[in-house]
Motif scaffolding. Structure first.
Motif, PDB file in Angstrom:
ATOM      1  N   PRO A  73      45.202  29.728  29.859  1.00 46.53           N
ATOM      2  CA  PRO A  73      43.821  29.580  29.390  1.00 46.53           C
ATOM      3  C   PRO A  73      43.296  30.915  28.872  1.00 46.53           C
ATOM      4  CG  PRO A  73      43.925  29.534  31.781  1.00 46.53           C
ATOM      5  CD  PRO A  73      45.331  29.580  31.298  1.00 46.53           C
ATOM      6  N   SER A  74      42.240  30.851  28.085  1.00 45.23           N
ATOM      7  CA  SER A  74      41.758  32.070  27.464  1.00 45.23           C
ATOM      8  C   SER A  74      40.248  32.245  27.683  1.00 45.23           C
ATOM      9  CB  SER A  74      42.091  31.966  25.965  1.00 45.23           C
ATOM     10  OG  SER A  74      41.657  33.111  25.322  1.00 45.23           O
ATOM     11  N   PHE A  75      39.878  33.350  28.349  1.00 45.56           N
ATOM     12  CA  PHE A  75      38.459  33.672  28.559  1.00 45.56           C
ATOM     13  C   PHE A  75      38.263  35.160  28.248  1.00 45.56           C
ATOM     14  CE2 PHE A  75      39.665  30.366  31.651  1.00 45.56           C
ATOM     15  CZ  PHE A  75      38.798  29.343  31.271  1.00 45.56           C
ATOM     16  N   PRO A  76      38.512  35.547  26.977  1.00 44.40           N
ATOM     17  CA  PRO A  76      38.555  36.979  26.658  1.00 44.40           C
ATOM     18  C   PRO A  76      37.261  37.718  26.966  1.00 44.40           C
ATOM     19  CG  PRO A  76      38.609  35.631  24.651  1.00 44.40           C
ATOM     20  CD  PRO A  76      38.761  34.698  25.807  1.00 44.40           C
ATOM     21  N   GLN A  77      36.106  37.083  26.667  1.00 41.88           N
ATOM     22  CA  GLN A  77      34.830  37.781  26.878  1.00 41.88           C
ATOM     23  C   GLN A  77      34.582  38.013  28.369  1.00 41.88           C
ATOM     24  OE1 GLN A  77      32.959  39.254  24.555  1.00 41.88           O
ATOM     25  NE2 GLN A  77      31.915  40.083  26.378  1.00 41.88           N
ATOM     26  N   LEU A  78      34.892  36.980  29.173  1.00 46.32           N
ATOM     27  CA  LEU A  78      34.676  37.104  30.619  1.00 46.32           C
ATOM     28  C   LEU A  78      35.608  38.171  31.214  1.00 46.32           C
ATOM     29  CD1 LEU A  78      33.421  36.110  33.295  1.00 46.32           C
ATOM     30  CD2 LEU A  78      35.256  34.414  33.417  1.00 46.32           C
ATOM     31  N   VAL A  79      36.876  38.138  30.798  1.00 51.48           N
ATOM     32  CA  VAL A  79      37.838  39.119  31.329  1.00 51.48           C
ATOM     33  C   VAL A  79      37.374  40.539  30.987  1.00 51.48           C
ATOM     34  CG1 VAL A  79      40.244  39.927  31.171  1.00 51.48           C
ATOM     35  CG2 VAL A  79      39.756  37.469  31.304  1.00 51.48           C
ATOM     36  N   LYS A  80      36.860  40.701  29.757  1.00 48.39           N
ATOM     37  CA  LYS A  80      36.373  42.020  29.324  1.00 48.39           C
ATOM     38  C   LYS A  80      35.153  42.442  30.171  1.00 48.39           C
ATOM     39  CE  LYS A  80      34.932  44.294  25.008  1.00 48.39           C
ATOM     40  NZ  LYS A  80      33.474  44.322  24.933  1.00 48.39           N
ATOM     41  N   THR A  81      34.231  41.503  30.387  1.00 47.04           N
ATOM     42  CA  THR A  81      33.035  41.834  31.182  1.00 47.04           C
ATOM     43  C   THR A  81      33.418  42.209  32.614  1.00 47.04           C
ATOM     44  OG1 THR A  81      31.839  40.201  29.872  1.00 47.04           O
ATOM     45  CG2 THR A  81      30.742  40.986  31.844  1.00 47.04           C
ATOM     46  N   ILE A  82      34.379  41.465  33.195  1.00 48.01           N
ATOM     47  CA  ILE A  82      34.793  41.793  34.572  1.00 48.01           C
ATOM     48  C   ILE A  82      35.418  43.192  34.587  1.00 48.01           C
ATOM     49  CG2 ILE A  82      36.301  41.152  36.508  1.00 48.01           C
ATOM     50  CD1 ILE A  82      36.003  38.229  35.707  1.00 48.01           C
ATOM     51  N   PHE A  83      36.278  43.444  33.588  1.00 50.09           N
ATOM     52  CA  PHE A  83      36.950  44.750  33.511  1.00 50.09           C
ATOM     53  C   PHE A  83      35.914  45.880  33.440  1.00 50.09           C
ATOM     54  CE2 PHE A  83      38.613  48.284  31.062  1.00 50.09           C
ATOM     55  CZ  PHE A  83      39.765  48.584  31.772  1.00 50.09           C
ATOM     56  N   GLU A  84      34.949  45.720  32.534  1.00 55.21           N
ATOM     57  CA  GLU A  84      33.940  46.788  32.359  1.00 55.21           C
ATOM     58  C   GLU A  84      33.080  46.957  33.613  1.00 55.21           C
ATOM     59  OE1 GLU A  84      33.609  46.244  27.520  1.00 55.21           O
ATOM     60  OE2 GLU A  84      31.979  45.490  28.788  1.00 55.21           O
ATOM     61  N   SER A  85      32.757  45.833  34.256  1.00 56.03           N
ATOM     62  CA  SER A  85      31.927  45.925  35.470  1.00 56.03           C
ATOM     63  C   SER A  85      32.666  46.683  36.563  1.00 56.03           C
ATOM     64  CB  SER A  85      31.571  44.526  35.987  1.00 56.03           C
ATOM     65  OG  SER A  85      30.905  43.812  35.000  1.00 56.03           O
ATOM     66  N   ILE A  86      33.973  46.397  36.706  1.00 58.30           N
ATOM     67  CA  ILE A  86      34.758  47.106  37.737  1.00 58.30           C
ATOM     68  C   ILE A  86      34.718  48.612  37.455  1.00 58.30           C
ATOM     69  CG2 ILE A  86      37.062  47.433  38.740  1.00 58.30           C
ATOM     70  CD1 ILE A  86      37.609  44.441  38.226  1.00 58.30           C
ATOM     71  N   GLN A  87      34.897  48.976  36.172  1.00 55.98           N
ATOM     72  CA  GLN A  87      34.872  50.408  35.823  1.00 55.98           C
ATOM     73  C   GLN A  87      33.508  51.008  36.168  1.00 55.98           C
ATOM     74  OE1 GLN A  87      37.805  51.766  34.940  1.00 55.98           O
ATOM     75  NE2 GLN A  87      38.398  49.638  35.238  1.00 55.98           N
ATOM     76  N   GLU A  88      32.433  50.295  35.784  1.00 59.45           N
ATOM     77  CA  GLU A  88      31.083  50.838  36.022  1.00 59.45           C
ATOM     78  C   GLU A  88      30.769  50.951  37.509  1.00 59.45           C
ATOM     79  OE1 GLU A  88      28.309  48.444  33.770  1.00 59.45           O
ATOM     80  OE2 GLU A  88      29.513  48.731  31.960  1.00 59.45           O
ATOM     81  N   LEU A  89      31.447  50.129  38.324  1.00 64.49           N
ATOM     82  CA  LEU A  89      31.181  50.181  39.771  1.00 64.49           C
ATOM     83  C   LEU A  89      32.160  51.124  40.487  1.00 64.49           C
ATOM     84  CD1 LEU A  89      30.378  46.402  40.319  1.00 64.49           C
ATOM     85  CD2 LEU A  89      28.771  48.296  40.526  1.00 64.49           C
ATOM     86  N   GLY A  90      32.868  51.938  39.737  1.00 61.27           N
ATOM     87  CA  GLY A  90      33.685  52.979  40.358  1.00 61.27           C
ATOM     88  C   GLY A  90      35.150  52.612  40.551  1.00 61.27           C
ATOM     89  N   GLY A  91      35.586  51.460  40.031  1.00 65.89           N
ATOM     90  CA  GLY A  91      37.032  51.172  40.048  1.00 65.89           C
ATOM     91  C   GLY A  91      37.476  50.126  41.052  1.00 65.89           C
ATOM     92  N   SER A  92      36.650  49.811  42.072  1.00 64.31           N
ATOM     93  CA  SER A  92      37.025  48.674  42.937  1.00 64.31           C
ATOM     94  C   SER A  92      35.788  47.914  43.403  1.00 64.31           C
ATOM     95  CB  SER A  92      37.895  49.062  44.138  1.00 64.31           C
ATOM     96  OG  SER A  92      37.629  50.333  44.583  1.00 64.31           O
ATOM     97  N   VAL A  93      35.978  46.594  43.507  1.00 64.44           N
ATOM     98  CA  VAL A  93      34.830  45.722  43.810  1.00 64.44           C
ATOM     99  C   VAL A  93      35.166  44.684  44.872  1.00 64.44           C
ATOM    100  CG1 VAL A  93      33.833  45.919  41.486  1.00 64.44           C
ATOM    101  CG2 VAL A  93      35.441  44.049  41.968  1.00 64.44           C
TER     102      VAL A  93
END
Ligand SMILES: Nc1ncnc2c1ncn2[C@@H]1O[C@H](COP(=O)(O)OP(=O)(O)O)[C@@H](O)[C@H]1O
Ligand SMILES: [Mg+2]
Length: 325
Positions: free
Chosen positions: A88-108
């Protein structure tokens, strides 16, 4: 819907992280709220664990998993025989999760509305809910029965696709001895219990006064009762050290859903004491069994859930794979 059902729906709604986060932002853990589409919810509910395109587990995680999950022909965790085109493909969601993890310091720490996928922690290499890449978040959500029950109850309640919110909370290394559950009745703090009751933390017994002062001040100074919309509720806090308290979660004041820990619901529902009472496990009263032991799960299930016995997990996955073939 009768009155009791109505009340319980309201208290679950207001205890949902997206409902209270903006009001308590300054006193809780930094969190990103991400709206989930109905397509993604349907994917979470579908059978099998095929990860979406562009969602790869980190090498250290797949090494561990491939050792235990690959069968003789070498097929591994996330392909289950499906080609990339079938993922399945959810490119926008995967990108948002990736960016959020980075903004929260690398682990969530992930949650869906009010639930964390704690029953699926065994699937992560370190046996915790710590996620460093989107694939770990998706895998935990997809493997958890708690999350699937939460989805079912959200569908029952609203049926709207605006109802589903993925909450990514900045990961903090929580020491269990610093966690407390606070009971609030008629807007007053009436009791505080140690959160992990399977252990006795001797150092807490010497700090009873300062624990109560810290928690009571946190409760009063931040006007928790005035800001929270219910008269009766349960609040989980973390006190990493003297003088510092952080809000972790709100839960309904309801015996059907919230564990009263070292209190009983009968006691909590009786008349409230003048001063709040702190309860700790003390060595003479005997230590409480852990929740999985108390609920008498078979030992195999406990070993699987805690990752105690990796061989049992390998056997289970082999049986599961055979059944699917
Ligand atoms: N941000 C976080 N980082 C690390 N561990 C956390 C975090 N938030 C919560 N925890 C741990 O997970 C436990 C459950 O958290 P909680 O938010 O109450 O989930 P649930 O409502 O599903 O039980 C907490 O008692 C705490 O030990
Ligand atoms: Mg909770």
């Amino acid at each position: 819907m009768d009155k009791m059902e109505e009340e319980s729906k309201v208290s679950t709604d207001v205890c949902s992280l997206p409902s209270w986060y903006s009001k308590f932002k300054e006193v809780t853990i930094e969190t990103k709220l991400i709206h989930l589409s109905m397509d993604f919810i349907q994917y979470l509910q579908s059978d099998g664990i095929v990860l979406p395109k562009g969602c790869e587990l980190p090498a250290h995680a797949t090494e561990g998993r491939c050792d235990s999950n690959s069968d003789e022909d070498g097929s591994d965790w996330d392909d289950e025989g499906s080609s990339d085109a079938m993922r399945p493909s959810f490119p926008q969601l995967v990108k948002t999760i990736f960016e959020s993890i980075q903004e929260l310091g690398g682990s969530v720490f992930p949650k869906l509305n009010w639930s964390s996928p704690k029953d699926a922690a065994w699937i992560n290499c370190d046996n915790t809910l710590r996620c460093t890449v989107p694939a770990e978040v998706v895998l935990l959500l997809k493997s958890s029965d708690i999350i699937s029950d939460t989805i079912a109850s959200l569908i029952d309640k609203s049926g709207q696709d605006s109802a589903f919110t993925l909450c990514l909370r900045k990961w903090i290394n929580v020491h269990p001895s610093g966690e407390f559950r606070c009971f609030i009745k008629d807007k007053r703090l009436i009791g505080v219990s140690q959160r992990q009751i399977s252990n006795c933390y001797k150092h807490l017994l010497d700090s009873i006064e300062s624990i109560m002062t810290d928690i009571s001040c946190f409760f009063e100074d931040n006007h928790i009762s005035n800001k929270f919309p219910l008269r009766n509720f349960v609040m989980d806090v973390y006190r990493p050290c003297k003088g510092s308290v952080l809000l972790l979660d709100f839960n309904p004041f309801d015996k059907a859903v919230t564990n009263p820990l070292l209190f009983s619901w009968d006691e909590l529902n009786r008349v409230a004491p003048v001063l709040p009472e702190l309860r700790l496990v003390d060595p003479s009263s005997g230590i409480q069994p852990s929740q999985s032991v108390a609920s008498r799960l078979p030992k195999d299930a406990v070993d699987l859930a805690t990752g105690e016995d990796i061989h049992k997990l390998v056997d289970l996955l082999k049986i599961q794979k055979k059944t699917e073939d």
